[in-house]
Design an enzyme around this catalytic site. Structure first.
Site, PDB file in Angstrom:
ATOM      1  N   TYR A  54      44.502  40.566  36.621  1.00 47.41           N
ATOM      2  CA  TYR A  54      44.250  39.189  36.157  1.00 47.41           C
ATOM      3  C   TYR A  54      42.874  39.055  35.520  1.00 47.41           C
ATOM      4  O   TYR A  54      42.531  38.003  35.010  1.00 47.41           O
ATOM      5  CB  TYR A  54      44.399  38.183  37.312  1.00 47.41           C
ATOM      6  CG  TYR A  54      43.704  38.589  38.591  1.00 47.41           C
ATOM      7  CD1 TYR A  54      42.338  38.419  38.733  1.00 47.41           C
ATOM      8  CD2 TYR A  54      44.414  39.161  39.632  1.00 47.41           C
ATOM      9  CE1 TYR A  54      41.690  38.813  39.887  1.00 47.41           C
ATOM     10  CE2 TYR A  54      43.777  39.559  40.803  1.00 47.41           C
ATOM     11  CZ  TYR A  54      42.421  39.388  40.919  1.00 47.41           C
ATOM     12  OH  TYR A  54      41.779  39.789  42.061  1.00 47.41           O
ATOM     13  N   LYS A  55      42.066  40.140  35.568  1.00 46.83           N
ATOM     14  CA  LYS A  55      40.735  40.078  34.956  1.00 46.83           C
ATOM     15  C   LYS A  55      40.861  40.483  33.482  1.00 46.83           C
ATOM     16  O   LYS A  55      41.435  39.738  32.704  1.00 46.83           O
ATOM     17  CB  LYS A  55      39.768  40.953  35.754  1.00 46.83           C
ATOM     18  CG  LYS A  55      39.526  40.383  37.165  1.00 46.83           C
ATOM     19  CD  LYS A  55      38.737  41.287  38.082  1.00 46.83           C
ATOM     20  CE  LYS A  55      38.547  40.608  39.447  1.00 46.83           C
ATOM     21  NZ  LYS A  55      38.176  41.548  40.505  1.00 46.83           N
TER      22      LYS A  55
ATOM     23  N   ASP B  13      38.009  52.032  42.516  1.00 49.70           N
ATOM     24  CA  ASP B  13      38.487  50.681  42.254  1.00 49.70           C
ATOM     25  C   ASP B  13      38.078  50.340  40.824  1.00 49.70           C
ATOM     26  O   ASP B  13      36.883  50.338  40.492  1.00 49.70           O
ATOM     27  CB  ASP B  13      37.883  49.694  43.264  1.00 49.70           C
ATOM     28  CG  ASP B  13      38.517  48.312  43.131  1.00 49.70           C
ATOM     29  OD1 ASP B  13      38.857  47.930  41.988  1.00 49.70           O
ATOM     30  OD2 ASP B  13      38.661  47.622  44.153  1.00 49.70           O
TER      31      ASP B  13
ATOM     32  N   PHE C 296      32.886  45.076  46.038  1.00 47.78           N
ATOM     33  CA  PHE C 296      33.401  43.728  46.285  1.00 47.78           C
ATOM     34  C   PHE C 296      33.761  43.619  47.771  1.00 47.78           C
ATOM     35  O   PHE C 296      34.373  44.518  48.328  1.00 47.78           O
ATOM     36  CB  PHE C 296      34.637  43.511  45.411  1.00 47.78           C
ATOM     37  CG  PHE C 296      35.125  42.091  45.388  1.00 47.78           C
ATOM     38  CD1 PHE C 296      34.478  41.129  44.629  1.00 47.78           C
ATOM     39  CD2 PHE C 296      36.247  41.726  46.118  1.00 47.78           C
ATOM     40  CE1 PHE C 296      34.936  39.821  44.597  1.00 47.78           C
ATOM     41  CE2 PHE C 296      36.706  40.416  46.087  1.00 47.78           C
ATOM     42  CZ  PHE C 296      36.053  39.465  45.326  1.00 47.78           C
TER      43      PHE C 296
ATOM     44  N   ARG D 100      26.732  34.775  35.886  1.00 50.80           N
ATOM     45  CA  ARG D 100      27.469  35.947  35.408  1.00 50.80           C
ATOM     46  C   ARG D 100      28.255  35.592  34.146  1.00 50.80           C
ATOM     47  O   ARG D 100      28.913  34.554  34.087  1.00 50.80           O
ATOM     48  CB  ARG D 100      28.414  36.371  36.536  1.00 50.80           C
ATOM     49  CG  ARG D 100      29.055  37.706  36.355  1.00 50.80           C
ATOM     50  CD  ARG D 100      29.802  38.090  37.609  1.00 50.80           C
ATOM     51  NE  ARG D 100      31.007  37.282  37.797  1.00 50.80           N
ATOM     52  CZ  ARG D 100      32.109  37.701  38.418  1.00 50.80           C
ATOM     53  NH1 ARG D 100      32.158  38.916  38.927  1.00 50.80           N
ATOM     54  NH2 ARG D 100      33.144  36.913  38.558  1.00 50.80           N
TER      55      ARG D 100
HETATM   56  C1  LIG Z   1      38.533  41.086  41.945  1.00 49.08           C
HETATM   57  C2  LIG Z   1      38.378  42.145  42.971  1.00 49.08           C
HETATM   58  C3  LIG Z   1      39.161  42.152  44.145  1.00 49.08           C
HETATM   59  C4  LIG Z   1      40.128  41.039  44.452  1.00 49.08           C
HETATM   60  O1  LIG Z   1      41.177  41.481  45.268  1.00 49.08           O
HETATM   61  P1  LIG Z   1      42.532  40.654  45.328  1.00 49.08           P
HETATM   62  O2  LIG Z   1      43.288  41.268  46.441  1.00 49.08           O
HETATM   63  O3  LIG Z   1      43.205  40.813  43.993  1.00 49.08           O
HETATM   64  O4  LIG Z   1      42.200  39.229  45.576  1.00 49.08           O
HETATM   65  C5  LIG Z   1      39.019  43.215  45.020  1.00 49.08           C
HETATM   66  N1  LIG Z   1      38.143  44.210  44.769  1.00 49.08           N
HETATM   67  C6  LIG Z   1      37.363  44.224  43.666  1.00 49.08           C
HETATM   68  C7  LIG Z   1      36.427  45.364  43.439  1.00 49.08           C
HETATM   69  C8  LIG Z   1      37.450  43.187  42.747  1.00 49.08           C
HETATM   70  O5  LIG Z   1      36.659  43.171  41.677  1.00 49.08           O
END
Ligand SMILES: *Cc1c(COP(=O)(O)O)cnc(C)c1O
Length: 395
Positions: free
Chosen positions: A207-208, A182, A111, A354
């Site tokens: 939150y996911k 992660d 990400f 998705r």
């Molecule tokens: C959803 C996601 C994020 C989002 O980061 P936030 O700081 O919570 O906005 C970061 N890294 C990955 C791999 C994600 O899937």
């Protein structure tokens, strides 16, 4: 416990929600708990809440609840901030462990925020670190004895492709690298055994698949034996050994608490703590089995009924997280057309539709109904309407 557990969630009537991988739905009980926390704790107790309602102990308490879902022992996970911040902290701590090495390894399926945080940390440190980004299939071979930290997201947010945590961590350790996982798209989606794979660090958001609500606090795990050596990059007062001694100099807390920074988001954490109760009595192995079956069914049905859509997720369920993605040239408009018909997925540039499958509240009937709507959108070109082409800020 038998899945699904639809009555544990508020799901709007008629909506098929295939976006729990981005924002989980509202668990039953969160409304009440949150409203009681506002009225009875904040409203009535005010500052006393830190003690009488144990707001101060919440990051550790909730950390243990998350820990049970990722195979982390009690006392090894704490909560707070956002995932991006936790990535920065863990990466900084990992680099400290390998001062002679300069390479941070990641992959192109990560990400962007994780990559951006690494870039920011590198320029802040000014020690000549390099962020090396390889294709996901090449990560194993790219873990060499040059790598300080392998910073890898287990499940690719775009395609759902999943790395083998045990094998990759073993390779990292064989090469003398530190492993940072992660788990943003893993926690609550697939069984995780962070202790078993022996990785140094893990981070993730809640939150996911953990349904903690928009802006819910992130989690961070550090392997207990390395915690005493971590000099936190973000040395805030609540990571201090004695915050209320108000000493002029920073001294890190003994345990994982040193990865705390400042005041925790009590109301968000309260929502999350209630949301995590959904998992009591749920076996992640059952969730996994159901998730693979739902994804397999979706793939099979879409491929049979929706011409023009190309599967970009692994076909083999063992190689996939809890989501399925299809490439489609008019993917953005098609997703808007679907959403307008109450089938909620999302779109990731440039052309990815998705769909997340969460067996806690999605079953095979939902999959069949979603495909029916998708088939109509594709075959009758319902997406070909100017209203569906206007881009919103969040896709
Ligand atoms: C959803 C996601 C994020 C989002 O980061 P936030 O700081 O919570 O906005 C970061 N890294 C990955 C791999 C994600 O899937």
């Amino acid at each position: 416990m038998m899945l699904p557990l639809k009555d544990k969630f508020h799901l709007p009537d008629g909506m098929i929600y295939l976006d729990g991988n981005s924002l989980g739905p509202l668990p039953v009980g969160v409304n009440d708990t949150l409203s009681r926390a506002v009225t009875d704790q904040w409203g009535a107790h005010l500052i006393k809440g830190w003690n009488v309602d144990d707001w101060m102990g919440q990051p550790a308490r909730v950390g243990n609840m998350v820990g049970r879902l990722i195979g982390a022992p009690d006392g090894s996970v704490t909560m707070g901030d956002t995932l991006s911040v936790k990535v920065y902290q863990a990466l900084s701590a990992g680099l400290q462990m390998r001062p002679d090495r300069k390479v941070i390894l990641s992959d192109s399926g990560n990400f962007p925020s994780d990559l951006y945080m690494a870039q920011g940390l590198i320029s802040h440190l000014g020690q000549g670190h390099e962020l090396r980004i390889v294709d996901p299939e090449d990560v194993m071979d790219a873990i060499t004895d040059e790598v300080a930290v392998a910073m890898i997201t287990q499940v690719d947010y775009r395609t759902g492709r999943m790395h083998d945590m045990a094998a990759m961590t073993a390779k990292a350790h064989a090469m003398g690298a530190v492993m940072l996982w992660d788990l943003a798209h893993s926690a609550g989606a697939v069984p995780v055994d962070i202790e078993g794979c022996n990785a140094e660090f893990a981070v993730g958001c809640t939150y996911k698949y953990l349904n903690g609500g928009p802006g819910a606090p992130a989690f961070i795990y550090a392997r207990p034996d390395i915690v005493p050596g971590i000099a936190p990059a973000l040395s805030g007062w609540l990571g201090h050994d004695a915050p209320f001694a108000f000493e002029p100099d920073y001294r890190p807390a003994m345990g994982i608490e040193r990865m705390r920074v400042g005041t925790p988001p009590v109301l968000q954490m309260t929502a999350l703590e209630e949301a995590l109760k959904v998992w009591e009595g749920v076996d992640m192995a059952d969730v996994r089995k159901a998730s693979v079956a739902l994804c397999d069914l979706f793939i099979q049905q879409v491929e049979a009924r929706c011409p023009g859509l190309t599967l970009i997720s692994p076909r083999d369920g063992t190689q996939r997280g809890s989501q399925v993605s299809f490439a489609f040239k008019n993917g953005y408009a098609a997703m808007q057309a679907l959403i307008a018909r109450d089938v909620i997925g999302d779109f990731r540039a440039p052309n990815v539709m998705r769909f997340g499958f969460t067996p806690l509240y999605i079953d095979a009937d939902d999959v069949m109904r979603a495909v029916e709507v998708l088939e109509a959108v594709i075959v009758a070109r319902l997406w070909d309407d100017p209203a569906y082409h206007a881009k919103s800020r969040v896709t």
